[in-house]
Design a protein around this motif. Structure first.
Motif, mmCIF file in Angstrom:
data_model
loop_
_atom_site.group_PDB
_atom_site.id
_atom_site.type_symbol
_atom_site.label_atom_id
_atom_site.label_comp_id
_atom_site.label_asym_id
_atom_site.label_seq_id
_atom_site.Cartn_x
_atom_site.Cartn_y
_atom_site.Cartn_z
ATOM 1 N N SER A 89 -19.767 71.416 -25.112
ATOM 2 C CA SER A 89 -18.329 71.129 -25.059
ATOM 3 C C SER A 89 -17.507 72.412 -25.019
ATOM 4 C CB SER A 89 -17.913 70.280 -26.279
ATOM 5 O OG SER A 89 -18.648 69.080 -26.335
ATOM 6 N N LEU A 90 -17.896 73.300 -24.137
ATOM 7 C CA LEU A 90 -17.247 74.608 -24.080
ATOM 8 C C LEU A 90 -15.799 74.487 -23.625
ATOM 9 C CD1 LEU A 90 -20.253 76.614 -22.709
ATOM 10 C CD2 LEU A 90 -18.930 77.237 -24.738
ATOM 11 N N LYS A 91 -14.975 75.367 -24.191
ATOM 12 C CA LYS A 91 -13.547 75.403 -23.905
ATOM 13 C C LYS A 91 -13.180 76.777 -23.331
ATOM 14 C CE LYS A 91 -12.711 72.604 -28.064
ATOM 15 N NZ LYS A 91 -11.981 72.552 -29.362
ATOM 16 N N PRO A 92 -12.074 76.867 -22.592
ATOM 17 C CA PRO A 92 -11.659 78.178 -22.071
ATOM 18 C C PRO A 92 -11.502 79.228 -23.174
ATOM 19 C CG PRO A 92 -10.457 76.446 -20.958
ATOM 20 C CD PRO A 92 -11.247 75.776 -22.062
ATOM 21 N N GLU A 93 -11.092 78.813 -24.334
ATOM 22 C CA GLU A 93 -10.924 79.776 -25.436
ATOM 23 C C GLU A 93 -12.245 80.291 -26.005
ATOM 24 O OE1 GLU A 93 -9.525 76.740 -25.151
ATOM 25 O OE2 GLU A 93 -9.362 75.738 -27.111
ATOM 26 N N ASP A 94 -13.365 79.737 -25.547
ATOM 27 C CA ASP A 94 -14.679 80.265 -25.932
ATOM 28 C C ASP A 94 -15.060 81.471 -25.080
ATOM 29 O OD1 ASP A 94 -15.767 76.883 -26.338
ATOM 30 O OD2 ASP A 94 -15.280 78.307 -27.945
ATOM 31 N N THR A 95 -14.263 81.758 -24.062
ATOM 32 C CA THR A 95 -14.533 82.906 -23.205
ATOM 33 C C THR A 95 -14.503 84.191 -24.018
ATOM 34 O OG1 THR A 95 -13.658 81.840 -21.228
ATOM 35 C CG2 THR A 95 -13.689 84.255 -21.247
ATOM 36 N N ALA A 96 -15.588 84.951 -23.949
ATOM 37 C CA ALA A 96 -15.717 86.172 -24.738
ATOM 38 C C ALA A 96 -17.031 86.847 -24.402
ATOM 39 C CB ALA A 96 -15.671 85.858 -26.234
ATOM 40 N N VAL A 97 -17.175 88.067 -24.903
ATOM 41 C CA VAL A 97 -18.486 88.702 -24.928
ATOM 42 C C VAL A 97 -19.151 88.304 -26.243
ATOM 43 C CG1 VAL A 97 -19.780 90.860 -24.923
ATOM 44 C CG2 VAL A 97 -17.707 90.636 -23.531
ATOM 45 N N TYR A 98 -20.352 87.778 -26.142
ATOM 46 C CA TYR A 98 -21.088 87.313 -27.313
ATOM 47 C C TYR A 98 -22.135 88.366 -27.695
ATOM 48 C CZ TYR A 98 -18.904 82.756 -27.119
ATOM 49 O OH TYR A 98 -17.986 81.724 -27.156
ATOM 50 N N TYR A 99 -22.082 88.771 -28.950
ATOM 51 C CA TYR A 99 -22.992 89.791 -29.457
ATOM 52 C C TYR A 99 -23.959 89.199 -30.472
ATOM 53 C CZ TYR A 99 -19.657 93.151 -27.509
ATOM 54 O OH TYR A 99 -18.841 93.864 -26.668
ATOM 55 N N CYS A 100 -25.213 89.561 -30.318
ATOM 56 C CA CYS A 100 -26.243 89.186 -31.276
ATOM 57 C C CYS A 100 -26.305 90.253 -32.372
ATOM 58 C CB CYS A 100 -27.578 89.093 -30.542
ATOM 59 S SG CYS A 100 -28.998 88.763 -31.584
ATOM 60 N N ASN A 101 -26.584 89.803 -33.580
ATOM 61 C CA ASN A 101 -26.694 90.706 -34.718
ATOM 62 C C ASN A 101 -27.896 90.330 -35.566
ATOM 63 O OD1 ASN A 101 -25.844 90.947 -37.906
ATOM 64 N ND2 ASN A 101 -25.289 92.753 -36.717
ATOM 65 N N ALA A 102 -28.561 91.349 -36.125
ATOM 66 C CA ALA A 102 -29.702 91.089 -37.005
ATOM 67 C C ALA A 102 -29.693 92.061 -38.175
ATOM 68 C CB ALA A 102 -31.007 91.203 -36.236
ATOM 69 N N ASP A 103 -29.865 91.523 -39.357
ATOM 70 C CA ASP A 103 -30.060 92.303 -40.586
ATOM 71 C C ASP A 103 -31.564 92.303 -40.853
ATOM 72 O OD1 ASP A 103 -29.537 91.573 -44.111
ATOM 73 O OD2 ASP A 103 -29.966 93.470 -43.110
ATOM 74 N N LEU A 104 -32.209 93.457 -40.687
ATOM 75 C CA LEU A 104 -33.655 93.444 -40.678
ATOM 76 C C LEU A 104 -34.263 94.634 -41.415
ATOM 77 C CD1 LEU A 104 -34.605 95.751 -38.362
ATOM 78 C CD2 LEU A 104 -33.527 94.075 -36.868
ATOM 79 N N TRP A 105 -35.544 94.490 -41.735
ATOM 80 C CA TRP A 105 -36.347 95.570 -42.297
ATOM 81 C C TRP A 105 -37.293 96.054 -41.198
ATOM 82 C CZ3 TRP A 105 -35.557 97.715 -46.987
ATOM 83 C CH2 TRP A 105 -34.788 96.995 -47.911
ATOM 84 N N TYR A 106 -37.367 97.369 -41.028
ATOM 85 C CA TYR A 106 -38.261 97.925 -40.031
ATOM 86 C C TYR A 106 -38.978 99.114 -40.642
ATOM 87 C CZ TYR A 106 -35.103 101.835 -38.911
ATOM 88 O OH TYR A 106 -34.331 102.968 -38.967
ATOM 89 N N ALA A 107 -39.687 99.873 -39.807
ATOM 90 C CA ALA A 107 -40.582 100.925 -40.291
ATOM 91 C C ALA A 107 -39.878 101.960 -41.170
ATOM 92 C CB ALA A 107 -41.265 101.603 -39.117
ATOM 93 N N LEU A 108 -38.594 102.234 -40.898
ATOM 94 C CA LEU A 108 -37.900 103.293 -41.636
ATOM 95 C C LEU A 108 -36.920 102.755 -42.670
ATOM 96 C CD1 LEU A 108 -37.204 105.839 -38.729
ATOM 97 C CD2 LEU A 108 -39.090 105.793 -40.366
ATOM 98 N N GLY A 109 -36.909 101.456 -42.880
ATOM 99 C CA GLY A 109 -36.024 100.902 -43.890
ATOM 100 C C GLY A 109 -35.270 99.691 -43.394
#
Length: 124
Positions: A89-109
C-alpha cells in the motif's frame, strides 16, 4: 571488512508493493538489531532528518515508525545475516532513499553499520 548491501528499490505506482533486502557480509560474529531508515528527497543525510521505518532484534521483536504501521513488515534471516522490508500500500510520501542499518559484533568489536541506500519512488 563488514558491508551491508541493499537491493530491491525502484519505481512503483501508489498502492503497489516492493520488497527490500539487505545482506550483511564480512567477519560478523552476531547481529543485534537490524533496521531500515529513510531520508526524503532534498534533505541532508543528518541523523535528525533520518526517519525510522522499522527495526528487528535478533529474537524477532519488531518496532515500526508510526507512518508505516500496518503497511510495512520487517523480517530477518539470521542464518543469512539478511533483513527484509515488505512494503505494501505504498504512498507518494513513502518516496525516499531507504538505508539499512545493523548493530553488530565483528572481529574487532562492536559496530553500527549503514548500507549505501536504495531509492524508492512512489509515483503514477
Amino acid at each position: 571488512q563488514v558491508q551491508l548491501v541493499e537491493s530491491g528499490g525502484g519505481l512503483v505506482q501508489p498502492g503497489g508493493s516492493l520488497r527490500l533486502s539487505c545482506a550483511a557480509s564480512g567477519s560478523i560474529f552476531s547481529i543485534n538489531v537490524m533496521g531500515w531508515y529513510r531520508q526524503a528527497p532534498g534533505k541532508q543525510r543528518e541523523l535528525v532528518q533520518r526517519e525510522l521505518v522499522a527495526t528487528i532484534a535478533h529474537d524477532g521483536s519488531t518496532n515500526y515508525g508510526d507512518s508505516v504501521k500496518g503497511r510495512f513488515t520487517i523480517s530477518r534471516d539470521n542464518a543469512k545475516n539478511t533483513v527484509y522490508l515488505q512494503m505494501n500500500s505504498l504512498k507518494p510520501e513513502d518516496t525516499a532513499v531507504y538505508y539499512c542499518n545493523a548493530d553488530l559484533w565483528y572481529a574487532l568489536g562492536r559496530m553500527d553499520r549503514w548500507g549505501q541506500g536504495t531509492q524508492v519512488t512512489v509515483s503514477s
